[in-house]
Design an enzyme around this catalytic site. Structure first.
Site, PDB file in Angstrom:
ATOM      1  N   ARG A  18      32.058  36.765  -8.953  1.00  0.00           N
ATOM      2  CA  ARG A  18      32.938  35.527  -9.913  1.00  0.00           C
ATOM      3  C   ARG A  18      31.846  35.422 -10.931  1.00  0.00           C
ATOM      4  O   ARG A  18      30.884  35.904 -11.434  1.00  0.00           O
ATOM      5  CB  ARG A  18      33.216  34.573  -9.022  1.00  0.00           C
ATOM      6  N   ASN A  42      36.401  41.455 -13.381  1.00  0.00           N
ATOM      7  CA  ASN A  42      37.588  40.687 -13.730  1.00  0.00           C
ATOM      8  C   ASN A  42      37.122  39.169 -13.248  1.00  0.00           C
ATOM      9  O   ASN A  42      37.913  38.344 -12.736  1.00  0.00           O
ATOM     10  CB  ASN A  42      38.685  41.043 -12.589  1.00  0.00           C
ATOM     11  N   HIS A 133      41.950  50.565 -10.321  1.00  0.00           N
ATOM     12  CA  HIS A 133      42.525  50.054  -8.884  1.00  0.00           C
ATOM     13  C   HIS A 133      43.840  50.843  -9.003  1.00  0.00           C
ATOM     14  O   HIS A 133      44.844  50.483  -9.922  1.00  0.00           O
ATOM     15  CB  HIS A 133      42.907  48.654  -9.418  1.00  0.00           C
ATOM     16  N   HIS A 168      38.943  51.525  -3.366  1.00  0.00           N
ATOM     17  CA  HIS A 168      39.574  50.847  -1.894  1.00  0.00           C
ATOM     18  C   HIS A 168      41.040  51.502  -1.678  1.00  0.00           C
ATOM     19  O   HIS A 168      41.896  50.844  -1.529  1.00  0.00           O
ATOM     20  CB  HIS A 168      39.820  49.242  -2.198  1.00  0.00           C
ATOM     21  N   ASP A 241      34.703  45.519  -1.863  1.00  0.00           N
ATOM     22  CA  ASP A 241      35.701  44.720  -2.618  1.00  0.00           C
ATOM     23  C   ASP A 241      35.727  43.393  -1.725  1.00  0.00           C
ATOM     24  O   ASP A 241      36.803  42.812  -2.047  1.00  0.00           O
ATOM     25  CB  ASP A 241      36.999  45.490  -2.332  1.00  0.00           C
ATOM     26  N   HIS A 245      37.414  33.948  -2.569  1.00  0.00           N
ATOM     27  CA  HIS A 245      38.252  32.882  -3.172  1.00  0.00           C
ATOM     28  C   HIS A 245      38.039  31.695  -2.106  1.00  0.00           C
ATOM     29  O   HIS A 245      38.013  31.744  -0.854  1.00  0.00           O
ATOM     30  CB  HIS A 245      39.826  33.223  -3.180  1.00  0.00           C
TER      31      HIS A 245
END
Ligand code: NCD
Ligand code: ZN
Length: 334
Positions: A18, A42, A133, A168, A241, A245
């Site tokens: 993040r 991302n 992905h 992943h 991965d 959050h």
């Protein structure tokens, strides 16, 4: 029975930390177990220019000296092939492709792979790996990886010299695709896809802390993933991965996709390899094959992991980790 094992300190070839300031806490957690981490782009806003990528790298390096960040950029439809040269100069290891809407922070993702062919050609020339992905969000949840494979097959035909990592992987079909493809194609495998099946996610009460993309699949898929991970085939290597959050974003009516695993993923993987009697393949999977695929030297530092129980905390900095409050059998020897 093996009670202690010393291996080259692992690399995490798929990590979300993040934005700063929060990123500092997450990178600190990772630095305990990992020597290098390939940080995903991302963020909000995304890492989509060489300048942003360099600035992000500097922030990471300034916040933690123990772990080396490996850098990525997000492939957006606005990206120009000339930009690829600048990303290479700036030290990018991968360009990351997210199909539009497939996962957390991917509303700016890609709808049409064909439009990106000049970008892929430039990446092939510049020797930047295409990290994907690999899910098609237009089909039903459990079919998404499988549905993406024909697109990958086409891509590998059209760009035979482009290095591709299917991130992943989660399915029998994903493993079969990797096995059938050239040495330029590899896959990362997470600890959570190795440990759990959809039954753990929602066979009983729904567990939002196991909700991620790609979704954790069936027991049969998990069996094939485990076999691939312990097989000693260099096309399969570790990427956590780990995707934090905060608790309120997970324990709510619109739970975000992403599992926080970095502080405990290695003990989980060790346990699985031990159960298979494949501890001898652990170092290759965690610390060898990924570096080899990317043409990086293997790390020189080592860690020792010992059979000693510990309890996973209920939270790390407001984030509920995978296996919160559960006991694990393997610890880092300090
Ligand atoms: C990741 C995230 O939260 O950034 N989420 C996830 O479920 N894995 C993004 C991703 O890698 O899909
Ligand atoms: Zn991810």
């Amino acid at each position: 029975m093996i009670n202690e094992i010393t291996i080259i300190k692992p690399d995490d070839f798929h990590l979300h930390i993040r934005d700063f300031p929060d990123a500092e806490k997450y990178i600190n957690d990772s630095s305990i177990w990992f020597s290098r981490a390939l940080v995903m782009p991302n963020t909000l806003p995304p890492i989509d220019t060489p300048e942003k990528m360099i600035a992000y790298k500097k922030q990471i390096e300034a916040s933690n000296e123990k772990i080396e960040p490996l850098m990525s950029f997000k492939i957006l439809s606005s990206l120009k092939s000339v930009d690829i040269i600048n990303f290479k100069k700036a030290g990018a290891l991968i360009g990351k492709l997210y199909p539009k809407g497939v996962t957390t922070n991917s509303s700016d993702g890609i709808e049409n792979l064909r439009e990106l062919y000049p970008i892929f050609a430039a990446m092939e020339n510049q020797k930047i790996t295409l990290s994907i992905h690999g899910e098609d969000p237009s089909v039903s949840l459990f079919q998404r990886e499988k549905a993406f494979i024909p697109k990958l097959e086409q891509l590998t035909k059209d760009f035979p010299n482009l290095k591709i990592v299917l991130e992943h992987i989660s399915t029998i079909e994903g493993v079969a695709f990797i096995l059938s493809s050239s040495d330029n194609v590899a896959a990362t495998i997470t600890a959570h896809h190795l440990l759990f099946s959809v039954d753990d996610l929602m066979g009983g009460p729904f567990n939002p802390h196991l909700f991620c993309k790609p979704i954790i699949q069936t027991v049969e898929d998990r069996g094939v993933l485990r076999a691939a991970a312990v097989s000693g085939n260099p096309k399969f290597f570790f990427g956590s991965d780990s995707a934090p959050h905060i608790k309120s974003k997970k324990e709510c009516s619109t739970s975000a996709a992403g599992i926080y695993s970095a502080p405990l993923a290695i003990p989980v993987v060790v346990e699985i390899f031990d159960n298979y009697g494949k501890i001898n393949q652990l170092e290759n999977f965690l610390s060898g094959f990924g570096a080899d695929f990317y043409g990086l030297s293997r790390n020189s530092d080592k860690i020792t992991i010992k059979r000693k129980k510990w309890k996973v905390p209920s939270e790390y900095h407001g984030v509920v980790p995978m296996l919160a409050n559960r006991e694990l059998n393997w610890s880092l020897k300090k």
